[in-house]
Design a protein around this motif. Sequence first.
Motif, PDB file in Angstrom:
ATOM      1  N   ARG A  70       0.802  -1.220   0.000  1.00  0.00           N
ATOM      2  CA  ARG A  70       0.000   0.000   0.000  1.00  0.00           C
ATOM      3  C   ARG A  70       0.842   1.281   0.000  1.00  0.00           C
ATOM      4  N   LEU A  71       2.143   1.169  -0.142  1.00  0.00           N
ATOM      5  CA  LEU A  71       2.996   2.349   0.001  1.00  0.00           C
ATOM      6  C   LEU A  71       2.602   3.486  -0.936  1.00  0.00           C
ATOM      7  N   GLY A  72       2.096   3.136  -2.105  1.00  0.00           N
ATOM      8  CA  GLY A  72       1.729   4.165  -3.078  1.00  0.00           C
ATOM      9  C   GLY A  72       0.555   5.029  -2.663  1.00  0.00           C
ATOM     10  N   GLU A  73      -0.149   4.649  -1.579  1.00  0.00           N
ATOM     11  CA  GLU A  73      -1.310   5.407  -1.119  1.00  0.00           C
ATOM     12  C   GLU A  73      -0.938   6.610  -0.253  1.00  0.00           C
ATOM     13  N   TYR A  74       0.339   6.696   0.159  1.00  0.00           N
ATOM     14  CA  TYR A  74       0.702   7.664   1.202  1.00  0.00           C
ATOM     15  C   TYR A  74       1.519   8.837   0.656  1.00  0.00           C
ATOM     16  N   ASP A  75       1.277  10.004   1.266  1.00  0.00           N
ATOM     17  CA  ASP A  75       2.070  11.198   0.964  1.00  0.00           C
ATOM     18  C   ASP A  75       3.329  11.252   1.820  1.00  0.00           C
ATOM     19  N   VAL A  76       3.226  10.708   3.035  1.00  0.00           N
ATOM     20  CA  VAL A  76       4.320  10.772   4.002  1.00  0.00           C
ATOM     21  C   VAL A  76       4.492   9.396   4.640  1.00  0.00           C
ATOM     22  N   ILE A  77       5.741   8.934   4.734  1.00  0.00           N
ATOM     23  CA  ILE A  77       6.063   7.682   5.417  1.00  0.00           C
ATOM     24  C   ILE A  77       7.103   7.998   6.495  1.00  0.00           C
ATOM     25  N   ILE A  78       6.819   7.567   7.727  1.00  0.00           N
ATOM     26  CA  ILE A  78       7.672   7.900   8.865  1.00  0.00           C
ATOM     27  C   ILE A  78       8.190   6.614   9.502  1.00  0.00           C
TER      28      ILE A  78
END
Length: 279
Positions: free
Chosen positions: A180-188
């Motif tokens: 699902r990484l493509g769904e996010y604007d920010v990854i922390i």
Amino acid sequence: MKKLFGVIGDPIAHSMSPIMQNDLFQNYSMDAHYFPFHVKKEELVDAIKGLKSLGVSGFNITVPHKVAIIPLLDQIDPLASAIGAVNTVVNIDGKLTGFNTDGNGYVRGLTEQITNLQDKSVLMIGAGGAARALYFSLAKAGVKRLDICNRTKVKAYTLIEECPYHVDSTAYEMKEAEERLGEYDVIIQTTSIGMSPHTEDIPLSLEHLKAGTFVSDIIYNPLETALLREAKQKGAIIQNGLDMFVFQGALAFEIWTGIFPDTDRMKNIVEMQLGGKKC
């Protein structure tokens, strides 16, 4: 009379806080000094009594004491109480009040890089103590979506359920989040994975990361983790943990002195100690 400040932890020799805070005291012409105090778990109660007896004006707390110190304090800030951890204490007339500047420090550093945080979908990697402070503070800041991935989904769900601030949130296992990484604007990234000396470790696959995603890692040693290096190669915008470290320290300095300090100066001091600028 010189005011005394410090940081307590185990270990403590590696801490950059004394260099950073003492430079600030000198820069603002304050008669004060910040000391590192090596305090083991079994010594914490006596150490706090000693700091009060010395009249220490304030101090930071790092691992492993951020939770254990709470019952030793006279008062605790509501956010720190909700998080269940304290990293900053101020001594006013012999009364110790605890705060947690980790989460708010992270958010301050993030908003230096990102505008319209309220429109962003965020994925947090990890559900430990650092994640809890960041999750609560980001939820309070009003991000649009704040999901968590963790090796054990139950721990992530527990964090979500205990947060006193409403935010749309779902817990995932690592493999689910990778898809699902493509769904996010920010990854922390909030875990210790990738920290020196295990600098080539990475918490999850970035195969589905989209270009332009903002990828943040709270680790600042090394300044560029394997996760950030790979994310940058895939076209992401990256941020290491230096901003969080600097802003949590700046907020602590403000609690102690009433002055919000020069964060660019603080960042430069730490970068010099760590051997140069990355990201």
